[in-house]
Design an enzyme around this catalytic site. Sequence first.
Site, PDB file in Angstrom:
ATOM      1  N   ASN A   1       0.855  -1.184   0.000  1.00  0.00           N
ATOM      2  CA  ASN A   1       0.000   0.000   0.000  1.00  0.00           C
ATOM      3  C   ASN A   1       0.891   1.234   0.000  1.00  0.00           C
ATOM      4  O   ASN A   1       1.337   1.694   1.040  1.00  0.00           O
ATOM      5  CB  ASN A   1      -0.910  -0.019   1.227  1.00  0.00           C
ATOM      6  CG  ASN A   1      -1.986   1.034   1.155  1.00  0.00           C
ATOM      7  OD1 ASN A   1      -1.777   2.092   0.567  1.00  0.00           O
ATOM      8  ND2 ASN A   1      -3.114   0.744   1.759  1.00  0.00           N
ATOM      9  N   ASP A   2       1.123   1.752  -1.188  1.00  0.00           N
ATOM     10  CA  ASP A   2       2.036   2.887  -1.352  1.00  0.00           C
ATOM     11  C   ASP A   2       1.644   4.096  -0.521  1.00  0.00           C
ATOM     12  O   ASP A   2       2.435   5.017  -0.353  1.00  0.00           O
ATOM     13  CB  ASP A   2       2.026   3.333  -2.822  1.00  0.00           C
ATOM     14  CG  ASP A   2       2.935   2.487  -3.688  1.00  0.00           C
ATOM     15  OD1 ASP A   2       3.960   2.018  -3.171  1.00  0.00           O
ATOM     16  OD2 ASP A   2       2.610   2.296  -4.865  1.00  0.00           O
ATOM     17  N   CYS A   3       0.396   4.109  -0.088  1.00  0.00           N
ATOM     18  CA  CYS A   3      -0.115   5.309   0.579  1.00  0.00           C
ATOM     19  C   CYS A   3      -0.086   5.217   2.095  1.00  0.00           C
ATOM     20  O   CYS A   3      -0.452   6.166   2.780  1.00  0.00           O
ATOM     21  CB  CYS A   3      -1.533   5.587   0.095  1.00  0.00           C
ATOM     22  SG  CYS A   3      -1.564   5.840  -1.678  1.00  0.00           S
TER      23      CYS A   3
END
Length: 812
Positions: free
Chosen positions: A486-488
């Site tokens: 989850n890049d965020c």
Amino acid sequence: MRYGYFDDANREYVITRLDTPLPWINYLGMEDYFGLISNTAGGYSFYQDARLRRLTRYRYNNVPMDMGGRYIYLRDNLSGDFWSPTWMPTRTDIKDYSCRHGLGYTIIGSTYRDIRAEVRYFVPPGQNLEIWDLTLENRSDEERPLSVFSSVEFCLWDAQDDATNFQRNFNTGEVEVAGSVIFHKTEYRERRNHFAYFACSEPIAGFETQREAFLGPFRGWEDPRAVAEDATTDSVRVGWSPVGVHRLRETLQPGENKRIIYVLGYHENPPDEKFDPRGSQTINKRTVMAVIETYLQEENIDAAFAELHQAWDGLVGHLQVRTPNEHVDRMVNIWNAYQCMVTFNLSRSASYFESGIDRGMGFRDSNQDLLGFVQMVPDRARQRILDLAATQLESGGAFHQYQPLTKRGNEAVGSNFNDDPAWLVLAVSAYLKETGDWPVLDELVPYGNTPGTETPLLEHLTRCLQYIIGNIGPHGLPLIGRADWNDCLNLNTFSSQPGESFQTAGNGGGRVAESIVIAALFTLAASELAQITAHVGMTDEANRLQGLADGMAATTRRYGWDGAWFLRAYDHFSKPVGSTENEEGKIYIEPQGLCTMAGIGIKEGLAGRALKAVETHLATEHGIVLLQPPYQQYYLQMGEISSYPPGYKENGSVFCHTNPWIMIAEAQLGNGDRALDYYLRINPSKREVMSDLHRCEPYCYAQMIAGKDAGHFGEAKNSWLTGTAAWNFVAITQWILGLRPDYDGLRVEPVLPQGWSGFTATRLFRGVRYDIEVKRVGPGNQVALAVEGEPVAGTLIPIPRADRVSVQVTVG
Ligand code: BGC
Ligand code: NOJ
């Protein structure tokens, strides 16, 4: 509401309404030359790299939407009326419009004033060019004098620069015209040895190469002066905006057909043979004319089109199924496989939502995409693995992205995504299971593309795991670094500067925040590598790795369990994320799926409870949302995830990539009904009936569907280039239908919904064709196999000697 229909026999989606909610696009090209094409001929082309070798212009986020394309204008020279048979850009009231998007081609047709026109667009296999194959038919009983205009707007190669650096660009554009061929040669005089060309099969009545000369001052593509007046100026000037426009005059007798072929292509000359005559500034055309002439011939392009068809027969032919559900069949047999190939070709670079200038090839993305295409192009998958491994760092960490033209890692877009290395192990394991190509482990591959650093690929895999195990936090769980899958979820970033990229802000690390997702990925990857090393006789290493996997699983059960589901992470202050303790983001989807897939907590009953929690808190009619409740405000310590309004993107949309993890987990626990139910909720074909809500194409997955907390619950965005394609293909084919490649052969372990009486499948696996027939004989999931009528113990089909076998499977 629908805007068209599936034509399964022809493997096409046929769009019959012009007012699609968004441009519904398709892709042309398979090797180096690519194009995007919308249902009204919008889109652009490029060679290898959508940013650095862009051939034609496209105006992203334009109004009207979808401007820039492969446009043809027809002019009725009796009345002076003109139109575009693809509707855009003139938006005339054409009749009988249809757009057939097929595998690697698009055919758009319409009728206006009794002139039927159809254009077939495709890239011949192996060529760096695209064909526009235009057929005109006079359906009136009068002679019809027509003018036919083609048009493309050339991009000055670097799409980023092209859209911004006007003080230079307005002075550099250069073209040449020779007969019916227009050459775009901006910067060829200096360091480029490549050019584009736009050719036509007919003698031309005139041409334009200057945009303003074609359009006229203050006029747009919908109303070009040259078309309105049927007059071209044969413009060849330097600078401004080069275009390619041919003007033809064709008179059609009643009932007469006329076929006109256009070829738009890319060509490179050897650096010392750029000019002809030498010393001049004129393009040496001797190296390209034969190609152009070949593809201006009808019989050659018909043969090339047939070849394209066969190529796709071969690719999707690796797996064909017949099940009781048409949405399963259609996606597995045609569109999901196709989308997997598109993600292989394009990674995340160019779509209606990806501008082609932003992103290189993601390390994590490319490794995951491989899970969906490895069976179709195993040789290219092998090369992709070696390219990816060559960008790995000696530490075992990875560049997060690399550039397709240079294949070099790109630090500028961020690093320290601590999940990255695990994906290389999972990709290699999928490749080995599919191919049995064990020698790949001995391939010598450098680190960071640095010559002299080569080690066998197997050592790269060991270092992948070493990197994770070398970066462990206070609970013994892997440190998250900048982010994991989850890049965020940016627990170390603390970004307060407006506009700062979350991918690069801050130091990208920290020694406290930990990820349960990486713990699960590590467990999965370590036990795969244990099996791989055991297979090549490294028993001690296999035991060591399995010990690591077991240890991580135990730590996860201990510190990664929240009471009713798996936790998501510990933040910078060692506070849990994804816990009942939190007000927002109490439960996340990723660890529920991935921990189960890694086998964590299955026998202890944790996995079953986690999946129950998913059903209760996250599942919706439009798919399973990523988290609940979404973040209502921006939190410094959470990062980008809280930058999105509730229900969008990582902040609680149905982030489709994660849904198949739950389908797989449900199948692993034997719940076929629930697995298929989740599968169908996001299946694009199943969602076709609500296209006005879904809005994206009904023939490919989108990255996200707005979640229940969003204003437009059920609206999809970011179609085509998403890991969703590969993972859904894996979930349905390997876990629900249960046709699962394994190290020693093909495993068949269907977990069918109760209502299914069975299914049949043909699978090409390691050179053998398996004809598989599955029958439900009772309510359970117990599988019994027979090969050629002979019972076989277990669920693995031993590699047969013959090149074709029939397999009978009962489930009950
Ligand atoms: C998106 C993510 C994506 C990331 C990296 C973010 O803005 O929300 O989905 O992975 O950018 O490109
Ligand atoms: C899209 C990115 O391409 C992918 O790498 C990432 O895992 C997901 N977004 C989730 O953030």
